[in-house]
Each structure stands twice: as structure tokens, then as C-alpha cells.
Design an enzyme around this catalytic site. Sequence first.
Site, PDB file in Angstrom:
ATOM      1  N   HIS A 111     -48.104 -10.113   4.784  1.00 26.24           N
ATOM      2  CA  HIS A 111     -47.616 -10.571   3.478  1.00 26.24           C
ATOM      3  C   HIS A 111     -46.841 -11.871   3.516  1.00 26.24           C
ATOM      4  CE1 HIS A 111     -48.468  -6.826   1.193  1.00 26.24           C
ATOM      5  NE2 HIS A 111     -48.357  -6.284   2.398  1.00 26.24           N
ATOM      6  N   LYS A 169     -37.725 -14.013  -9.635  1.00 27.18           N
ATOM      7  CA  LYS A 169     -38.248 -13.639  -8.318  1.00 27.18           C
ATOM      8  C   LYS A 169     -37.076 -13.710  -7.356  1.00 27.18           C
ATOM      9  CE  LYS A 169     -41.172 -17.173  -8.738  1.00 27.18           C
ATOM     10  NZ  LYS A 169     -42.489 -16.607  -8.411  1.00 27.18           N
ATOM     11  N   ARG A 170     -37.261 -13.236  -6.111  1.00 31.85           N
ATOM     12  CA  ARG A 170     -36.188 -13.381  -5.143  1.00 31.85           C
ATOM     13  C   ARG A 170     -35.806 -14.847  -4.988  1.00 31.85           C
ATOM     14  NH1 ARG A 170     -34.441  -8.808  -2.136  1.00 31.85           N
ATOM     15  NH2 ARG A 170     -33.143 -10.316  -1.054  1.00 31.85           N
ATOM     16  N   LYS A 227     -39.326 -20.871  -2.646  1.00 29.99           N
ATOM     17  CA  LYS A 227     -39.732 -20.607  -4.030  1.00 29.99           C
ATOM     18  C   LYS A 227     -39.217 -21.678  -4.985  1.00 29.99           C
ATOM     19  CE  LYS A 227     -39.850 -15.559  -3.235  1.00 29.99           C
ATOM     20  NZ  LYS A 227     -41.234 -15.131  -3.530  1.00 29.99           N
ATOM     21  N   THR A 253     -47.094 -12.068  -7.273  1.00 33.70           N
ATOM     22  CA  THR A 253     -47.677 -11.085  -8.184  1.00 33.70           C
ATOM     23  C   THR A 253     -47.046 -11.205  -9.567  1.00 33.70           C
ATOM     24  OG1 THR A 253     -46.152  -9.521  -7.165  1.00 33.70           O
ATOM     25  CG2 THR A 253     -48.462  -9.362  -6.514  1.00 33.70           C
ATOM     26  N   LYS A 274     -48.484 -10.987 -13.678  1.00 36.16           N
ATOM     27  CA  LYS A 274     -47.877 -10.234 -14.781  1.00 36.16           C
ATOM     28  C   LYS A 274     -47.653 -11.139 -15.993  1.00 36.16           C
ATOM     29  CE  LYS A 274     -45.784  -7.498 -11.155  1.00 36.16           C
ATOM     30  NZ  LYS A 274     -44.622  -7.398 -10.253  1.00 36.16           N
TER      31      LYS A 274
HETATM   32  C1  26W Z   1     -38.300  -8.032   8.024  1.00 39.81           C
HETATM   33  C2  26W Z   1     -37.818  -8.872   6.913  1.00 39.81           C
HETATM   34  C3  26W Z   1     -38.854  -9.017   5.888  1.00 39.81           C
HETATM   35  C4  26W Z   1     -38.693  -8.363   4.694  1.00 39.81           C
HETATM   36  C5  26W Z   1     -39.660  -8.483   3.723  1.00 39.81           C
HETATM   37  C6  26W Z   1     -39.969  -9.782   6.135  1.00 39.81           C
HETATM   38  C7  26W Z   1     -40.927  -9.893   5.177  1.00 39.81           C
HETATM   39  C8  26W Z   1     -40.775  -9.236   3.992  1.00 39.81           C
HETATM   40  C9  26W Z   1     -41.862  -9.283   2.964  1.00 39.81           C
HETATM   41  C10 26W Z   1     -43.184  -9.468   3.623  1.00 39.81           C
HETATM   42  C11 26W Z   1     -41.605 -10.282   1.936  1.00 39.81           C
HETATM   43  C12 26W Z   1     -42.510 -10.081   0.758  1.00 39.81           C
HETATM   44  O1  26W Z   1     -42.225  -9.303  -0.127  1.00 39.81           O
HETATM   45  N1  26W Z   1     -43.612 -10.824   0.717  1.00 39.81           N
HETATM   46  C13 26W Z   1     -44.349 -10.959  -0.509  1.00 39.81           C
HETATM   47  O2  26W Z   1     -45.413 -10.031  -0.574  1.00 39.81           O
HETATM   48  C14 26W Z   1     -46.054 -10.087  -1.828  1.00 39.81           C
HETATM   49  C15 26W Z   1     -47.077  -8.992  -1.892  1.00 39.81           C
HETATM   50  O3  26W Z   1     -48.152  -9.266  -1.052  1.00 39.81           O
HETATM   51  C16 26W Z   1     -46.668 -11.459  -2.060  1.00 39.81           C
HETATM   52  O4  26W Z   1     -47.196 -11.504  -3.356  1.00 39.81           O
HETATM   53  C17 26W Z   1     -45.597 -12.534  -1.916  1.00 39.81           C
HETATM   54  O5  26W Z   1     -46.191 -13.817  -1.985  1.00 39.81           O
HETATM   55  C18 26W Z   1     -44.872 -12.375  -0.607  1.00 39.81           C
HETATM   56  O6  26W Z   1     -43.790 -13.271  -0.507  1.00 39.81           O
END
Ligand code: 26W
Length: 812
Positions: free
Chosen positions: A358, A546-547, A552, A654, A658
Site C-alpha cells: 500500500h 486525509k492524514r 500529501k 480512496t 468518494k
Molecule cells: C508501519 C507503519 C505504517 C502504517 C500504515 C506503514 C504504512 C501504513 C499504510 C500502508 C499507510 C496507508 O494507509 N496507505 C494507504 O493505503 C491506501 C489503501 O490502499 C491507499 O489508497 C493510499 O494511497 C495509501 O497511502
Amino acid sequence: MINNAEQKKLFRVALETKVQRMFGRTIRGASEDQIFQAITQVVSDLVKEQRAYSRELMRGHHEKELYYLSMEFLMGRALGNNLINLGIEDLVVEVCQDLGLELSELQEVEPDPGLGNGGLGRLAACFMDSLASLGHKATGCGIRYEYGLFQQKIIDGYQVEVPDPWLENGTSWEIALPEETEIVKFGGFVEVKEGNGRLIYEHKGYQSVRAVPYEMPILGYQSDVVNSLRLWAARATKHLDMSLFGQGKYLDALEEKELAEVISKVLYPDDNHPEGKALRLKQQYFFVSASMQSIVRKFRQQYGSSFAQFPEHVVVHINDTHPALAIPELMRILLDDEGLDWDQAWKITKSTFAYTNHTIMEEALERWPEGLFRDLLPRLWDIVYEINERFCADLWERYPGDWDRIARMSIISNHEVKMAHLCIVGSFSVNGVAKLHSQILREQVFAEFSEFFPEKFTNVTNGVTFRRFLLKANPSLADLVTERIGSGWIKKPEELAKLLPYQTDQGTQQALAHIRHANKLSLANYISGHNHVRVDPNSIFDVQIKRLHEYKRQLLNILHVLYLYNRLLDDPKFELYPRTFIFGAKAAPGYGTAKLIIKLIHDVAERINNDRSIDDRLKVVFIENYRVSLAEAIIPAADVSEQISTAGKEASGTGNMKFMLNGALTIGTLDGANVEIDQAVGRDNIFLFGLSAAETNQYYRDGTYRPYEVYMADPYLKQALDQLVNGFVNAQHPSLYQELYQGLLYGHGGMADPYFVLKDFASYRQAHEAINVQYQQPELWWKKAIINIGNAGHFSSDRTVEEYNQRIWKLR
Ligand code: 26W
């Protein structure tokens, strides 16, 4: 079949009885909170009845089952969704009305379970909805965090984190299953013995923790299948031993209990940035070990020990690398508990797992220090080591002598375990979440792996559930769509295309405009209540939710706001249709720069919102504590959707989908799924700007980007940037934003402006100028909005889930 009046009566009686039995009161005497509890209880009884019925239907059907392993499930509130899925929403609204109650207000009492950070967690929730709605048998496996993502308070413009005790008053939606408890073992050491001519590995001296599952039933929309979200809670193995009290060891016993239970205490609030803490690794192993043990146990009950057939009946999906330990854990169970040999076990394991990546953010790729891994999970360490030895031997055969390459691809190197490498080696499928993202994975991030395992790599573009994000969040728009094209779209998203012939229909355009206006009015009310700022529902609502992350580029957005403000100040005749910029974002508590950007947005808002001289033509609002329930309120009120990440950085996004579904127009870069949105709607119906991924990539390679030159060449940009540090945005503390300013112009050791904020500024401004012009041509604007809605079908998670199923899961 009973008729509507009878159904209403039944529900009403059930509710009255429930209030009496739960609280010893009549409805008239009960508080809003109590009525909410009672409605929830009645609905959850119905949900559980459905579940029982569905299990009865499934009994004896030995269908293949999907297990979706994820550290995060960002479910959002359940009541409204369950009412829709039970098909009793209208009825309950009416019963409430008869009783003088407003269902929408009662729903606000439900805590919003924030068991996720952002996109990854919300995607898991959308998948659960689509899987059940499409009738696929699937179980989500995760952690029952006692505290979800922190609640955000804004104090003097700064983010302050407050715990989120969402379980404080219990939840009616779950079913505790203590009889299905699993034991998870940590620490200790491994003893190797010989027995029956083979090596036997015995794990000794470990500490064990009980994993107790709680299941939330997941209903689908007009579907007989009820799935479960299985969340594991950590409990101490021993109940407090009261005899220790006399021995003065009572506190020790208490401490042991605390140490065990801390594992499922709280969700790590980091997004795209791993916290290399032992507790996080414990959480990961805790839930994957419990999940894999229970999956194997259930398989045994159904199919005995014919493990060679395991992959025909079970597929396990791992949501990013966070559940990667499931791979060596299945190996451990097959080897040590079931007595299979390595080759058998490995064959089964690598046919069982599929992995989705992701993020390509370098800093987000999980790596665990060897020492920590070995101490906490000694048996898994041995197994990972062996997996790696064999993998490196295969590499050596293919690339003899290429030590560098083998070192780069190795699962263990530099005394770290690379979780993504483990996932690629241990899965039969690896996918990205949008076309561009999957291409970047194949060509850059995992290029060497995709050369070695070309058959594993694939793309499945993300999607969102239309039930929650249109039917539930924007009921008047959903009604309009249904009036025009029928209700087929709710289960067959591609049918939204039937709306396209209405793009120039005046009646449809005006109806859409009315609905948007009403949604903007309610959001304006919310804002006036929470932010004490009056925003004009006739202004353009321009939204970025968003975060908060540098990639971003909320900073680009707010610098552009400053620019607009400067133009208004400089020139009273500056042509600007009234705009309201709306932000919502949580920053990771340890991410200083992100928190500073939140403060900056507040300072800019303060200055602009209180300036009488600009005639309310510009407003800036930061909505506190952004979460799923707020997304449902904000998105239907948006005219413009800000999707402005640095090209190449946002895996998919995503939120973009929406907004599109609700008829907002996107201003965005060619990043993530924006690329596919652009293809779906056509260039005239999206506002694109900025560098492409190929261009940003080129700059990263050749190092020729000079933000300082961009700054010197653009007086508007220079003015806005200088205002960060010359007291204009914060007179009391002029040096507050020095860090941001320095980072953009000179960098902090690394590259200056690594996210190309300055480089993309001019073209972002131009895209906004186009919005300004086109919003003033209603026939053009609403036509584009309808084109966006009509082409949203591709971005339904139903389509996504069907693609996963056809290419990867192969259920039914
Ligand atoms: C371990 C720390 C950590 C925590 C969360 C690393 C990575 C993440 C996630 C992968 C971050 C995340 O939410 N990524 C998002 O995933 C969405 C669903 O596929 C995508 O639409 C977003 O672009 C992506 O940033």
C-alpha cells in the site's frame, strides 16, 4: 410476508420492551443515550439472528474461505449501515418519528470505532462490506484495540492527542467467543532434539498470552451471507492468583496481567512510518498467531489432516506487511504441530498467501532488527532464516556470483528482517493498489523481484463501498440517482453509467445543485457550531481531508490560500468567486513537521477569517478530529476535491473516489488512482496540474531541482513563503515556521523541497483559476459533476473485490 404497518408495530414493541428491560424505564422516561442503546440492542439482535440463519445456510457447504488479515479495520459507525443492510432503515426512521425522536441524532451517540489510521484501514472495511454483499465467504482478522486512533483536540491551533476509549460503554455489535481462545507464545528459546529420525523443535521458557476472539457480524446489502470481523483481545493466561497476595506477590501478578493485556491496548497512530517498538512486533505476532492457529484448527475440524488441500480451501490475504509473520507462523504450525516436512509445508504456505502493498514511501517499509526478532520470536526466527537461506540459494542459481544483487534481495540483511521481501517470497500474489502504483512496484521498488517472480505481480485498483459513501452518506443524491436510473447501481455499480445521458438535463443538474446546497448548509451549521466560523453555502466548498503528511501536500494548499488572500488585499477588484477551504487531518503524534502544518493552517485561518476587508470572499476552516463519520458528512458537501500529492507518492487514494461518487470535481496530480479517474471522466472533467511521476522521478535521479530559483522567479510564491517567517501569519512568534521555510528552500540535510511544493505551485494556481471560472458557469459545472458520478462505477469496492476474486482468491 408481513406488511409495513405490522413491521413497524413489531419494531416499536421490541424497542419499548428493550428500554424497559435494560433501564427500567418507558421510552418517555428514557434519556437519548438510553434510547440509542436500546435501538442498537434491538438491531444487533436482528443482526445476530441473520448471522445464525446464514450459518445454518452455509452448514455443510465446504466453500473456499478468505481470511483478510489486517492490523487495521476502520469500520465507522455500525447502526446506520446495519439498518440499510437489514432493509429496515425507513421503517426505523418512522418508528422514531412516531416517538418524537430523530434517528439521525440518535446515531450521533454511537462512538465511531477508529481501529485504523487512514486509507489502508478504511479499505479493509470497504472490502468487508463488498465481500458480504457479493456473497463471498470471508473473515476479517485483526486486533480488538481497547483504544482506537487518538481523538484530536485543537488547542490554540495545535493538535493535542486524547485517548479514544471507544469500548468504555461496551459495544452491542460484538459476540465474545472465549471458548475459541488461542494461546500465543513469546520469548524463551528453542531446543532441538532427535526423535523418529527427524529433528524436533521444542519451544521452551516462553511467556504465553491468551487471545480471545470477539466477532462482529458483517451483513451484506441484500445478501444472505453474514461474515465476521474477528478481533483478538489479549488476556493474561493466569487469572490473578489470590494466594500470591499473602506472599506479597500480588503486585507481581497484577503486573503480569497488565503486561499481557497491554498488547491489545492501543492502535499505533503512525501512518506510513513504522515505530520499531517491541510492542508493535508483539501486536503483529499476537494477532497473526491466533488467527493462523484458529484457521488451521477449523480446517482440521472440516477436512482432517489432508493439509495438501489447504490452499484449495483457504486463502489468506495480508494487508501490507504488518501481518507478514503469518507466513512463518503457518510454517511453524505445519512443521512443529502437524509434523509436515519442510518441502510440504513450504509448498502449502506459498500457495496460501497473497500480499498487497500500500505504499512506496521508503520510510514506511517495515524492517525489524534481528536481535529483537530473535529474542521475541525465537522459533520464527529460525524459520525465517531457513526460508531466506533457501531463497538465496535459488537466487544464486539464477544469478551466480552476483553477491550484490543477492544481498539487496535477501530477506535478512544488515541485521534486519525485511518484511516486504518475506511477503513477496512467501506469497503467490503481490499486488499494488492502482495502475501507476503497481507499475512503480514492478519497475522500481521491487524491480528485481518482479524479474525473478514475474508471475506473482499484478494490479488491483482500489475501490470504495457505494452503500456507505453514497446510499448512507448522501441519501438525497442516492434518491435522485435511483429516480433517474433505478436502484440497480447499489449492487451493480457499473449501472451508474446510465446517468450519463442526463449530463445536460436541466432538471437533473438543478436537482443535483439543490442537493449539494442542502448538504453544504448542514456542513455550514456543523462548522458554525464547532469552529464558530460562518461560512457561506453559496461559496465553493474546496476540501482536503486525509492524514496529514508532507507528501500529501496540505502545505501547497495553504500556501495557495495565502496567495489568494494576498491578491485580495492587493487588489480589491481581484476576481475571486467566494471560496471556503476546508481541511481535516490528523498528524501522527511524533511527526513534528505535520503538526506544525496543522498550526500553520490555523494561523492562516485566524488571520483570513477575521479580516473584514475581504468581504467574506475567502474562508479557511480546519475541522477537528477528522474520522469516518465526519467524512460521511463532509464529502456530500464538497464542490472541489483536493488530491494533490507529489506524483509517484500516493499509492492510490480512496477519498478521491468518494468525492467523485458524490459529484465533486477533482483538482489533482497524475498520481495514484487519480490517473484512472482522469481516464474515466476525460480531461475536461478534472483539473490536473503539476509534475508527472516520471518527471519527479527524473529530478530525484538527476538532482537538478532548484526550489530557490523557483522561489526567486515567482513574486507571488515568494511573497507567500516569506510571510511564513516575517510575522505576517504569526506576529507573536515570527520564527515559528522557520523549519517549513528552510525545508522548502534549503532542505534539512537532505534535498530541498523533496515534495516539489514550489515547483508545482504555479500550475496548481492555474488549475484553481480554471475552477474559479468554471464554477461560475453552472451548466458546465453540473454537467461535469454528473459525468463524474456516471463514471464512478469502476471505483466501487465491489469491482475491486471481484477482481481480487477472479485473479487471486478464486472463491467459489
Ligand atoms: C508501519 C507503519 C505504517 C502504517 C500504515 C506503514 C504504512 C501504513 C499504510 C500502508 C499507510 C496507508 O494507509 N496507505 C494507504 O493505503 C491506501 C489503501 O490502499 C491507499 O489508497 C493510499 O494511497 C495509501 O497511502
